[in-house]
Design a protein around this motif. Sequence first.
Motif, PDB file in Angstrom:
ATOM      1  N   GLN A  15       0.927  -1.205  -0.103  1.00 47.04           N
ATOM      2  CA  GLN A  15      -0.189  -0.054   0.021  1.00 47.04           C
ATOM      3  C   GLN A  15       0.797   1.204  -0.093  1.00 47.04           C
ATOM      4  O   GLN A  15       1.989   1.144   0.279  1.00 47.04           O
ATOM      5  N   GLY A  16       0.445   2.332  -0.288  1.00 48.39           N
ATOM      6  CA  GLY A  16       1.087   3.539  -0.608  1.00 48.39           C
ATOM      7  C   GLY A  16       1.204   4.102  -1.793  1.00 48.39           C
ATOM      8  O   GLY A  16       1.038   3.420  -2.746  1.00 48.39           O
ATOM      9  N   GLN A  18       4.351   5.648  -2.979  1.00 50.93           N
ATOM     10  CA  GLN A  18       5.699   5.670  -3.392  1.00 50.93           C
ATOM     11  C   GLN A  18       6.010   4.134  -4.064  1.00 50.93           C
ATOM     12  O   GLN A  18       5.685   3.184  -3.298  1.00 50.93           O
ATOM     13  N   PHE A  40       7.985  -3.339   4.230  1.00 51.21           N
ATOM     14  CA  PHE A  40       7.738  -2.247   3.306  1.00 51.21           C
ATOM     15  C   PHE A  40       6.070  -2.184   2.864  1.00 51.21           C
ATOM     16  O   PHE A  40       5.704  -1.313   2.136  1.00 51.21           O
ATOM     17  N   SER A  42       3.159  -1.910   4.246  1.00 52.75           N
ATOM     18  CA  SER A  42       2.218  -1.117   4.725  1.00 52.75           C
ATOM     19  C   SER A  42       2.333   0.261   4.364  1.00 52.75           C
ATOM     20  O   SER A  42       1.342   1.010   4.461  1.00 52.75           O
ATOM     21  N   GLU A  43       3.627   0.474   3.879  1.00 51.67           N
ATOM     22  CA  GLU A  43       3.744   2.251   3.551  1.00 51.67           C
ATOM     23  C   GLU A  43       4.210   2.259   2.043  1.00 51.67           C
ATOM     24  O   GLU A  43       4.093   3.258   1.373  1.00 51.67           O
ATOM     25  N   TYR A  44       4.389   1.150   1.242  1.00 50.70           N
ATOM     26  CA  TYR A  44       4.766   1.407  -0.032  1.00 50.70           C
ATOM     27  C   TYR A  44       4.216   0.423  -1.191  1.00 50.70           C
ATOM     28  O   TYR A  44       3.955  -0.694  -0.502  1.00 50.70           O
ATOM     29  N   LYS A 259      15.224   1.787   4.125  1.00 59.18           N
ATOM     30  CA  LYS A 259      14.263   2.895   4.796  1.00 59.18           C
ATOM     31  C   LYS A 259      14.597   4.013   4.893  1.00 59.18           C
ATOM     32  O   LYS A 259      14.157   4.992   4.815  1.00 59.18           O
ATOM     33  N   LYS A 263      13.393   7.115   2.268  1.00 55.07           N
ATOM     34  CA  LYS A 263      12.689   8.218   3.075  1.00 55.07           C
ATOM     35  C   LYS A 263      13.708   9.440   2.544  1.00 55.07           C
ATOM     36  O   LYS A 263      12.983  10.909   2.664  1.00 55.07           O
TER      37      LYS A 263
END
Length: 265
Positions: A15-16, A18, A40, A42-44, A259, A263
Amino acid sequence: MNVISLRNNVNIVGQGNQLLIFAHGFGCEQSMWQYITPAFLSEYKIVLFDYVGAGNSDLAAYNASYRTADGYVQDVLNIIDEFQLEDVIFIGHSVSSMIGMLAAIERPEAFKKVIMIGPSPCYLNDGDYEGGFDEEDIQELLQTMEMNFSGWASYMAPFALGQENNTPNVQNLERVFVSQNPHIAREFADMTFHLDCRSRLHEMTVPSVILQCAEDSIVPGPIGHYLHEHLPHSSFEILDVKGHYPHISHPEVTIERLKHYIKEG
């Protein structure tokens, strides 16, 4: 499912906004990232794939273009075009670092950053340049792959990982090596070890990150410094780990540094 998805066994997860593309190295396939990608999800949004000729790709699509890096670069660009990917952070292991760089040189507007794990612009020794291998070494490697593919795999897995025989990681890497088509794997090795990207480094306009293992059995120590010196807009870090596959042997360290650089900027 579209042609590119089938041909390159493309899997998009997470998800996300980026986008991260994880690209495997020689003799491998996308399962090599299994210790990394969960951190990764949950954020990407993550794009995983197999180069044509590797893993569960369409072997029938393999052709003469893959005797050079051009075929592999085109795989990356085809995936970007097919899925209309933008602002890609490309994470490449070993030879995929250079494949990603060449793709970014050709299509810089599609890339945000290229992160290189264990990269080398040239594996052959050349005068004062220490690539790590003489031509005789490469020919011996190719001959071994041709005559005793399973024997090559059982030798290469612990050597490349920097671990003892019969550890789970070594057994898994050997299993992946052996699962490859021997003819295609040999041609991939020939392309990899004869690839020389030194003259292209100055063309790179996309920011890059060089992550080099402190004790790499494939890439000599000076290579990371060489790349950093010749790659514009590059960052360089030596990981305090052993082996050529830190995403397998030291996933926690690799995740933490990835990470950081994902970022950053």
